[in-house]
Design an enzyme around this catalytic site. Structure first.
Site, short mmCIF file in Angstrom:
data_model
loop_
_atom_site.label_atom_id
_atom_site.label_comp_id
_atom_site.label_asym_id
_atom_site.label_seq_id
_atom_site.Cartn_x
_atom_site.Cartn_y
_atom_site.Cartn_z
N SER A 24 0.82 -1.22 0.00
CA SER A 24 0.00 0.00 0.00
C SER A 24 0.85 1.27 0.00
O SER A 24 1.89 1.33 0.66
CB SER A 24 -0.90 -0.01 1.24
N LYS A 48 -3.49 2.56 -2.27
CA LYS A 48 -2.99 3.50 -1.26
C LYS A 48 -4.08 3.65 -0.20
O LYS A 48 -5.27 3.62 -0.54
CB LYS A 48 -2.77 4.83 -1.97
N SER A 49 -3.72 3.78 1.05
CA SER A 49 -4.73 3.85 2.11
C SER A 49 -5.65 5.05 1.93
O SER A 49 -5.19 6.16 1.62
CB SER A 49 -4.04 3.95 3.48
N CYS A 131 1.14 2.94 11.13
CA CYS A 131 1.95 4.00 10.53
C CYS A 131 2.66 4.80 11.63
O CYS A 131 2.02 5.24 12.58
CB CYS A 131 1.07 4.93 9.69
N ASN A 194 4.49 -2.94 8.56
CA ASN A 194 4.54 -1.56 8.06
C ASN A 194 5.99 -1.05 8.20
O ASN A 194 6.87 -1.79 8.64
CB ASN A 194 3.59 -0.69 8.90
N GLY A 220 12.41 -0.79 2.90
CA GLY A 220 13.48 -1.26 2.03
C GLY A 220 14.42 -2.22 2.75
O GLY A 220 14.11 -2.72 3.83
N GLY A 246 8.39 -6.19 3.61
CA GLY A 246 9.48 -5.40 4.18
C GLY A 246 10.81 -5.79 3.57
O GLY A 246 11.33 -6.88 3.82
N GLY A 268 7.18 -3.09 -1.78
CA GLY A 268 6.93 -1.66 -1.77
C GLY A 268 8.11 -0.88 -2.33
O GLY A 268 8.13 -0.47 -3.49
#
Ligand SMILES: Cc1cc2nc3c(=O)[nH]c(=O)nc-3n(C[C@H](O)[C@H](O)[C@H](O)COP(=O)(O)O)c2cc1C
Length: 308
Positions: A24, A48-49, A131, A194, A220, A246, A268
């Site tokens: 996301s 996307k959220s 987040c 996250n 990353g 992740g 991501g």
């Protein structure tokens, strides 16, 4: 002649052609972008959220690449639920299963978002409670708490029949407790993890933080060992399907995540840095590694790290 190994995986009632799921917030929210992601080889994609009201997000700069990863404080910029419902009213032609990501700053907003998304063609819904850099949401609103997670999951499940994933924070001491609270309240699965944070990087020319918001979440390669460990621990102790997310940027990373127990793998930052061709690259490398190992299916390596 040996046959190609299969990368198929089953999750949220769908068979994905490969386990790679766009994480996301990485790319914009339009159907055209989703189409592009599927045409580049993703197995599924997360939007996307989206929040009830439109959000401008944090001031620039919001994203910075540094040596071993990326730090971001986007602040959930999004067009709000009304526009999102228009954009996603017909997902039939995008080319694969789409996961709707919803955020709220209180229980009523979570319920409202779930009800608005329920009639749409999403294959599942994902709820980040994790987040690290947006006031009013996630960690900054203490949503990463077992009781709050229970309430959020119950409210969302009461307003949708879709499978619900809770997206957990990275490096939380009570990760298993959070996951068990989500499971007890009716969650279908877990997204682990996250971004980790808050983190900060400072520009020594100006003496000021690089990011507009100062602090941000780290993603990353720097995040990979935390994400692998979280996936391993959750897979051992919770027993829900996991989207291991992740630091995955190669086929070897993705196989590591599957060996830790993930059913699917979020990607991501690798897409942010290298573009959507990352999906075909990672899938190609996975196929090659499995072929070299003489393994015909992902099932044969899933959870291998746990031993007998
Ligand atoms: C620029 C950026 C924006 C993000 N926005 C969101 C978001 O809106 N919602 C969310 O649940 N996660 C968001 N994330 C977190 C990612 O979905 C993912 O969990 C995290 O980056 C770890 O995966 P990676 O190392 O493959 O990037 C964002 C990450 C980045 C780098």
């Amino acid at each position: 002649m040996s046959t190609q190994p299969s990368l198929c995986t089953e999750i949220f009632g769908c068979t994905l052609k490969n386990p790679l799921i766009l994480a996301s917030g990485i790319l914009g929210t339009t159907r055209d972008i989703l189409k592009r992601v599927f045409s580049e080889g993703a197995g599924a994609a997360t939007i996307k959220s989206i929040s009830v009201n439109p959000r401008k997000g944090h001031n620039n700069p919001t994203v910075l690449n540094f040596g071993p990863g990326c730090i971001n404080a986007v602040g959930y910029s999004n067009p709000g639920v009304k526009k999102a419902v228009e954009e996603y009213s017909d997902l039939s032609g995008v080319g694969g299963p789409v996961i709707g990501s919803l955020i709220g700053s209180n229980i009523e907003e979570f319920a409202q978002m779930a009800a608005a998304f329920d009639p749409l063609g999403f294959a599942a819904l994902e709820i980040p409670v994790s987040c690290p850099h947006t006031p009013g949401f996630g960690k900054m609103a203490r949503q990463d708490d077992p009781d709050t997670i229970r309430e959020i999951v119950k409210a969302v499940c009461a307003h949708t029949s879709k499978p619900v994933f809770i997206k957990l924070p990275a490096a939380a001491n009570n990760m298993v407790e959070l996951a068990l609270a989500a499971k007890e309240a009716g969650a279908y699965g877990l997204t682990a993890v996250n971004t980790v944070g808050p983190g900060m990087l400072i520009n020594i020319e100006t003496g000021r933080p690089y990011l507009g918001f100062g602090i941000g979440g780290i993603s990353g390669p720097a995040l990979k060992p935390l994400a692998i460990a979280a996936t391993y621990q959750l897979s051992k102790e919770v027993g829900l399907p996991i989207i291991g997310t992740g630091g995955v940027s190669t086929g070897a990373d993705a196989i590591e995540m599957i060996m830790a127990g993930a059913t699917a793998v979020g990607v991501g930052t690798a897409v942010l840095s290298g573009g959507p061709s990352a999906f075909a690259q990672i899938a190609g490398e996975m196929t090659q590694i499995l072929a070299e190992k003489g393994v015909s299916s992902l099932k044969d390596v899933r959870g291998l790290a746990h031993g007998e």
